[in-house]
Write an enzyme that holds these catalytic residues in place. Sequence first.
Site, PDB file in Angstrom:
ATOM      1  CB  CYS A 179      32.026  57.825 -26.081  1.00 40.34           C
ATOM      2  SG  CYS A 179      33.044  58.939 -27.068  1.00 40.34           S
ATOM      3  NE  ARG A 180      36.615  55.732 -21.997  1.00 39.27           N
ATOM      4  CZ  ARG A 180      37.033  55.654 -22.914  1.00 39.27           C
ATOM      5  NH1 ARG A 180      38.029  55.962 -23.831  1.00 39.27           N
ATOM      6  NH2 ARG A 180      37.304  53.558 -22.659  1.00 39.27           N
TER       7      ARG A 180
END
Lengths: 221, 221
Positions: A179-180
Amino acid sequence: MCKSTDPKRALFAELAAVARALGHEHRVELLEHLAQGERSVEALARLTGLSMANASQHLQQLRRAGLLEARRDGKFVLYRLADDGVVQLMSVLRQTAERNVASVGALLARYFDGRDGLEPVGRADLVDRAQAGLVTVIDVRPREEFDLGHVPGAVSVPLEELDARLAEFDPATEIVAYCRGAYCLLAVEAVARLRARGFSARRMEDGMPEWRAAGLPVAAG
Amino acid sequence: MCKSTDPKRALFAELAAVARALGHEHRVELLEHLAQGERSVEALARLTGLSMANASQHLQQLRRAGLLEARRDGKFVLYRLADDGVVQLMSVLRQTAERNVASVGALLARYFDGRDGLEPVGRADLVDRAQAGLVTVIDVRPREEFDLGHVPGAVSVPLEELDARLAEFDPATEIVAYCRGAYCLLAVEAVARLRARGFSARRMEDGMPEWRAAGLPVAAG
DNA sequence: ACATCATTCAAGCGATAACTTGAACGTATA
DNA sequence: TATACGTTCAAGTTATCGCTTGAATGATGT
């Protein structure tokens, strides 16, 4: 001692000014979002729950410190990180906090080791194994962020869609989610759900910002 | 979005707190001194020109942020960096500022490129060449700092003594000077003076803190 | 025990930062 | 041209930070 103490003092003051720009909860959060790619003030205000005026002020503070740049696109003003080195700065900040601040270590241990359990996958590993078809790489961020850039070969599976799209995955092939960033919780959650359904799932060690900063290839669109 | 937004917010707040500790001119200066080794409050107050109460308060702030540790030795309280990673954090901060803040770039260009001119020596290079006797390595920091740890084989030549001790150096051998860090001005000044006297002199790229952080050998006493 | 010195604590003042509100500015659309 | 919308500016309030001063704490030496 140093003969000319003035320029040193001036340098210290400048460094402190940059550090002070990182010294607010909301600005750290804004930078974390901007590490994904450029965003409008409105989008950032929505994502963080800040008022537009407030978000605008924080963004300008970051820009004055040299950490952000802004450009106008139609009626929107888009902010982006001034440099990939900013990601590195935040990454080192996190590492330092993790090592030296007990509460941060505890926080991360509780939300990662506890829920994740297995060792995460390194970046170098992933490229080879993805190309060999040995793993399915899924990007669990919102599709909007996927479109701005993602790991080559990754499939966009926003966390909201995960449960409905389980049929797409081969239970025999390992799934790697990212993800981030190192401490974003999206991939952790995705891994937990996949495992509960019997899949073999792991989390990528870092997220998109670190990937980008490492100079690895990024696919878009 | 992330399901549990609370822990992320808490993490951002902790990171911001660490950054805020770096967000003051005096604290950056204190850290720069402490990167040389542990120091008493009194010594730090003297070096920085701060009042003792003020220095103490700043030091406690840094300690609360997890960047410093303190121990008592007799009537003195000695502070030291909590971790070598703190040096890395400051180093990255400087790099970021140098790239993204015009005034820092100008500051450094004026005081380094202008007065130094030649390319500095890398650390890896130095070890080999010093052992081979191809260069004379001099430590131009105050002797007090030299005693706390220095590059193996280096000679202590505080800047104040440089002019009086020129006879010690062989004009045919290149001299490499180092001091506290990448942006300490001691070595720059030393190189300028040596060149004015006809010596071949260069500056080591980094200083003692970076050397230590890189895990290279350190001699003491 | 007493005096001494390094350090920390506590109170108070001035300066700065954060957030809200309402108005102004710029650009696109009707 | 007029309207709508995203963004920025300006003013005002509250809270926090930085520094000074003077007293308290803790260890040392006479």
